[in-house]
Design an enzyme around this catalytic site. Structure first.
Site, PDB file in Angstrom:
ATOM      1  CD  GLN A   1      -3.070   0.689   0.234  1.00 15.50           C
ATOM      2  OE1 GLN A   1      -3.326  -0.445  -0.109  1.00 15.50           O
ATOM      3  NE2 GLN A   1      -3.695   1.724  -0.264  1.00 15.50           N
ATOM      4  CG  PHE A   2       2.184   3.650  -3.603  1.00 13.53           C
ATOM      5  CD1 PHE A   2       2.452   4.992  -3.828  1.00 13.53           C
ATOM      6  CD2 PHE A   2       1.178   3.045  -4.325  1.00 13.53           C
ATOM      7  CE1 PHE A   2       1.715   5.723  -4.751  1.00 13.53           C
ATOM      8  CE2 PHE A   2       0.436   3.755  -5.251  1.00 13.53           C
ATOM      9  CZ  PHE A   2       0.705   5.099  -5.470  1.00 13.53           C
ATOM     10  CB  THR A   3      -1.843   5.345  -1.173  1.00 14.39           C
ATOM     11  OG1 THR A   3      -2.508   4.223  -0.592  1.00 14.39           O
ATOM     12  CG2 THR A   3      -1.889   5.254  -2.684  1.00 14.39           C
TER      13      THR A   3
END
Length: 119
Positions: free
Chosen positions: A52-54
């Protein structure tokens, strides 16, 4: 346990191991009296680890999130896979999300606790 994993540009394998250890030892599940006193192992729990890079969104300035703190995809994939392996090496059942894919993840949050861990 749903783990949304964000990887920063300066994260390392040592930090991944540290995080895997910490998660495996967290006493966040209720015992027979309702007190948060049991770990994932004691409840025979499993992990779902979703990249989940966000989570690394920087929103202090302006109205559009910046992801400059997030690791580049090649590095993030390597550390994501390393972290998954580190959790599995501790004998936890682990399911994974798909790296760089659009995923629909549903969560039923059974309780009042969401924990942010940062190394």
């Amino acid at each position: 346990m749903l783990i949304l994993l964000g990887i920063r540009y300066d994260d390392t394998e040592a930090r991944a191991d540290q995080l895997a250890t910490k998660i495996g030892q967290l006493r966040i599940f209720p015992d027979s009296t309702g007190k948060m006193n049991l770990g994932l192992r004691e409840i025979a729990g499993e992990m779902l680890i979703v990249p989940q890079f966000t989570l690394l969104a920087e929103t202090r300035k302006g109205n559009r999130p910046s992801y400059s703190e997030a690791a580049k995809p090649e590095m993030a994939l390597r550390l994501y896979e390393y972290f998954v392996g580190s959790c599995r090496s501790r004998n936890f059942p682990v399911a994974t999300g798909v790296f760089q894919a659009h995923m629909e993840v549903r969560l039923i949050n059974d309780g009042p606790v969401t924990i942010l861990l940062d190394t």
